[in-house]
Write a protein that holds these residues in place. Structure first.
Motif, short mmCIF file in Angstrom:
data_model
loop_
_atom_site.label_atom_id
_atom_site.label_comp_id
_atom_site.label_asym_id
_atom_site.label_seq_id
_atom_site.Cartn_x
_atom_site.Cartn_y
_atom_site.Cartn_z
N SER A 162 2.56 -15.23 3.49
CA SER A 162 1.95 -13.96 2.84
C SER A 162 1.88 -14.32 1.30
N MET A 163 0.66 -13.99 0.67
CA MET A 163 0.47 -14.16 -0.57
C MET A 163 0.48 -12.49 -1.26
N VAL A 164 1.02 -12.55 -2.56
CA VAL A 164 1.28 -11.18 -3.33
C VAL A 164 0.66 -11.39 -4.59
N VAL A 165 0.30 -10.12 -4.91
CA VAL A 165 -0.20 -10.17 -6.53
C VAL A 165 0.74 -8.99 -7.04
N CYS A 166 1.11 -9.50 -8.22
CA CYS A 166 2.30 -8.64 -8.85
C CYS A 166 2.23 -8.75 -10.24
N ALA A 167 2.92 -8.04 -10.83
CA ALA A 167 3.06 -8.07 -12.30
C ALA A 167 4.21 -7.20 -12.80
N SER A 168 4.59 -7.37 -14.12
CA SER A 168 6.04 -6.58 -14.47
C SER A 168 5.70 -5.22 -14.78
N PRO A 169 6.67 -4.29 -14.31
CA PRO A 169 6.43 -2.92 -14.91
C PRO A 169 6.16 -2.65 -15.88
N ARG A 170 6.44 -3.31 -17.18
CA ARG A 170 6.22 -3.09 -18.60
C ARG A 170 4.52 -3.50 -18.79
N TYR A 171 4.15 -4.54 -18.27
CA TYR A 171 2.63 -4.83 -18.13
C TYR A 171 1.89 -3.76 -17.61
N LEU A 172 2.25 -3.44 -16.62
CA LEU A 172 1.52 -2.18 -15.60
C LEU A 172 1.63 -0.87 -16.49
N GLU A 173 2.63 -0.48 -17.31
CA GLU A 173 2.82 0.53 -18.02
C GLU A 173 1.75 0.49 -19.27
N ARG A 174 1.74 -0.56 -19.62
CA ARG A 174 0.84 -0.84 -20.66
C ARG A 174 -0.60 -0.84 -20.46
N PHE A 175 -1.01 -1.68 -19.61
CA PHE A 175 -2.31 -1.90 -19.27
C PHE A 175 -2.90 -0.86 -17.83
N GLY A 176 -2.01 -0.47 -17.25
CA GLY A 176 -2.34 0.47 -15.90
C GLY A 176 -2.43 -0.40 -14.84
N ILE A 177 -2.35 0.60 -13.75
CA ILE A 177 -2.33 -0.22 -12.13
C ILE A 177 -3.59 -0.40 -11.58
#
Length: 289
Positions: A162-177
């Motif tokens: 399976s492939m997964v799209v992900c990011a760090s919590p800090r990135y998502l907190e800064r730019f949104g989910i």
């Protein structure tokens, strides 16, 4: 000169395309490679290779002789493997190649266990993101995420990932989910310079696949490097699950858009027919079950 050695040198000269490449591979001089080929030509009474300073090609007789010699060597190797299988312990050499990401995360641990379980095996593993030619480069097995190979080779599917799209919590907190793949256009999506990587960003939206517009100021030609960049809050990354499972479990990365599945990656083991049913291949296949 030993005729079998000359035949092996001739076959590799055809597959490698030059005497120099064979000389380096077999620790011979280019002149000695030439002597082996000329010795066969003298024995057969006909020319096998047309050779110039920049190019070599098989003569009609050479083409016929190459095919027969290839089969003879394959049968010889198979006969040796039959003996090893009878003795119930694989031995000899196995040369393996794969891409860097799969090689580091999955293949290297498997080959280490294989090596520990079969100490009579000598194993040579090459990890590269460059195009690999099993026949020309002299490998026994290569691992690819596709089965578009020569009809003369066997492609065995070993697993789907399976492939997964992900990011760090800090990135998502800064730019949104992002809530839909189309919103990725407003994010930094870490990409490879390979066009194939871009094509993998295809999400299943209902019954159809949706390919969002993605862009990034940071291009990296290594999945492992992109993972490390994502851990440093550089952007959103697309990764096989085996590459990010640990980071997701620790909370270092957060999966996004789980409601929009991505196409899985099918991994294939590619090998020549003469390796089929040999002791070393059968033993190795058990590690991918």
């Amino acid at each position: 000169m030993d005729r079998l050695t000359s035949i092996e040198v001739f076959v590799r000269a055809v597959e490698c395309g030059s005497f120099v490449s064979v000389a380096e591979e077999k620790n011979l001089s280019a002149q000695m490679v030439g002597k082996h080929v000329r010795g066969l030509e003298t024995l057969l009474g006909t020319k096998l290779l047309n050779k110039s300073t920049r190019h070599q090609s098989l003569t009609p007789a050479g083409e016929q002789y190459y095919r027969r010699c290839k089969n003879i060597l394959a049968e010889l190797h198979a006969a040796e493997e039959d003996i090893h299988r009878t003795l119930n312990e694989p031995c000899g050499k196995l040369t393996v190649a794969s891409g860097v990401n799969f090689g580091i995360s999955r293949l290297a641990p498997i080959m280490a266990r294989f090596h520990n379980d079969y100490p009579k095996m000598n194993i040579d593993v090459c990890l590269s993101n460059q195009s690999i030619d099993l026949l020309k480069d002299g490998y026994d097995i290569i691992f690819l995420d596709h089965n578009r190979v020569s009809d003369s080779l066997i492609a065995k599917k070993i697993r789907s990932y399976s492939m997964v799209v992900c990011a760090s919590p800090r990135y998502l907190e800064r730019f949104g989910i992002p809530q839909h793949p189309k919103e990725l256009v407003d994010h930094q999506c870490l990409q490879s310079s390979s066009s194939k990587n871009t094509q993998q960003w295809q999400f299943l939206d209902g019954d159809t696949f949706y390919s969002p517009e993605i862009s990034s100021r940071l291009m990296i030609n290594s999945g492992q490097a992109m993972l490390n960049a994502a851990l440093e809050d550089a952007g959103i990354t697309l990764q096989p699950i085996f590459q990010v499972a640990d980071a997701l479990k620790k909370g270092q990365l957060v999966q996004i858009l789980p409601q929009y599945p991505l196409q899985k990656i099918d991994m294939y083991m590619i090998y020549p027919p003469h390796l089929r049913n040999t002791a070393r291949l059968n033993a190795l296949l058990k590690y991918f079950e």
